[in-house]
Scaffold this motif. Structure first.
Motif, mmCIF file in Angstrom:
data_model
loop_
_atom_site.group_PDB
_atom_site.id
_atom_site.type_symbol
_atom_site.label_atom_id
_atom_site.label_comp_id
_atom_site.label_asym_id
_atom_site.label_seq_id
_atom_site.Cartn_x
_atom_site.Cartn_y
_atom_site.Cartn_z
ATOM 1 N N VAL A 49 0.574 -1.363 0.161
ATOM 2 C CA VAL A 49 0.119 -0.054 0.181
ATOM 3 C C VAL A 49 0.881 1.332 -0.019
ATOM 4 N N ILE A 50 1.860 1.387 0.862
ATOM 5 C CA ILE A 50 2.720 2.428 0.792
ATOM 6 C C ILE A 50 3.442 2.756 -0.380
ATOM 7 N N THR A 51 3.872 1.493 -0.916
ATOM 8 C CA THR A 51 4.731 1.703 -2.192
ATOM 9 C C THR A 51 3.626 2.114 -3.465
ATOM 10 N N LEU A 52 2.388 1.958 -3.439
ATOM 11 C CA LEU A 52 1.436 2.230 -4.081
ATOM 12 C C LEU A 52 1.335 3.578 -3.877
ATOM 13 N N LEU A 53 0.924 4.002 -2.879
ATOM 14 C CA LEU A 53 0.556 5.565 -2.604
ATOM 15 C C LEU A 53 2.098 6.169 -3.233
ATOM 16 N N PHE A 54 3.286 6.031 -3.034
ATOM 17 C CA PHE A 54 4.352 6.720 -3.574
ATOM 18 C C PHE A 54 4.354 6.583 -5.058
ATOM 19 N N PHE A 55 3.999 5.463 -5.668
ATOM 20 C CA PHE A 55 3.803 5.257 -7.242
ATOM 21 C C PHE A 55 3.081 6.331 -7.766
ATOM 22 N N LEU A 56 1.734 6.289 -7.109
ATOM 23 C CA LEU A 56 0.629 7.078 -7.449
ATOM 24 C C LEU A 56 1.116 8.730 -7.186
ATOM 25 N N LEU A 57 1.658 9.058 -6.150
ATOM 26 C CA LEU A 57 2.155 10.564 -6.015
ATOM 27 C C LEU A 57 2.997 11.006 -7.139
ATOM 28 N N TYR A 58 4.029 9.956 -7.661
ATOM 29 C CA TYR A 58 4.921 10.522 -8.757
ATOM 30 C C TYR A 58 4.184 10.157 -10.012
ATOM 31 N N MET A 59 3.465 9.317 -10.257
ATOM 32 C CA MET A 59 2.538 9.009 -11.356
ATOM 33 C C MET A 59 1.481 10.366 -11.901
ATOM 34 N N LEU A 60 1.014 10.690 -10.756
ATOM 35 C CA LEU A 60 0.199 11.831 -11.029
ATOM 36 C C LEU A 60 0.775 13.077 -10.737
ATOM 37 N N SER A 61 2.040 13.068 -10.535
ATOM 38 C CA SER A 61 2.919 14.410 -10.305
ATOM 39 C C SER A 61 2.303 15.205 -9.242
ATOM 40 N N LEU A 62 1.983 14.685 -8.141
ATOM 41 C CA LEU A 62 1.474 15.444 -6.911
ATOM 42 C C LEU A 62 2.522 15.888 -6.163
ATOM 43 N N GLN A 63 3.831 15.172 -6.098
ATOM 44 C CA GLN A 63 4.759 15.985 -5.569
ATOM 45 C C GLN A 63 4.909 17.449 -5.869
ATOM 46 N N LYS A 64 4.696 18.015 -7.071
ATOM 47 C CA LYS A 64 4.670 19.314 -7.320
ATOM 48 C C LYS A 64 3.632 20.136 -6.689
ATOM 49 N N THR A 65 2.180 19.480 -6.313
ATOM 50 C CA THR A 65 1.560 20.485 -5.891
ATOM 51 C C THR A 65 1.537 20.436 -4.322
#
Length: 140
Positions: A49-65
């Motif tokens: 689950v934690i790896t999936l959340l980090f994957f989605l964070l980078y996949m959706l470019s949420l680290q920029k927002t």
């Protein structure tokens, strides 16, 4: 606005995240079938689950927002802590040798530990801490 980064799964970091999810899923299935203590199964599910959340964070470019946290450093810290827990749990599961599923799940955890260390090493190598990047992209 959410921006989809379709190239992320084809990068080294994306590949490492996918490998971590696949290995955690396989370990969860193995421990679930083997009827081992619930802590092993819980660790595998939490890792997935934690790896999936980090994957989605980078996949959706949420680290920029979401700039309230330095996400690559948080990801590297997560990888190192996960590697420590997976090493201990993998050795304990493999040493028990009660049934074959315990040994296989322990081996999945040990392989997953190595992938977590590789992920952390790659992330820490590419973190710049306010220095110019000089042509190196963290998403390689």
């Amino acid at each position: 606005m959410v921006e989809l980064n379709g190239a992320f799964p084809r990068t080294i970091r994306g590949g490492l995240k996918i490998a971590r999810m696949v290995l955690a899923f396989m370990a969860a299935i193995t421990f679930g079938v083997g009827g081992i203590h619930e802590a092993y199964l819980t660790l595998a599910i939490i890792e997935f689950v934690i790896t999936l959340l980090f994957f989605l964070l980078y996949m959706l470019s949420l680290q920029k927002t979401m700039k309230f946290l330095f996400w690559p450093l948080a990801d590297a810290f997560n990888s190192l802590v996960s590697a420590l827990f997976l090493l201990i749990a993998g050795l304990c599961a493999a040493i028990k040798k009660i049934i074959i599923e315990h040994i296989v799940g322990g081996v999945f955890f040990l392989i997953l530990c190595a992938v977590c260390i590789a992920d952390a090493a790659f992330l820490l190598r590419h973190i710049t801490f306010n220095r110019p990047v000089h042509g190196r992209d963290i998403q390689r």
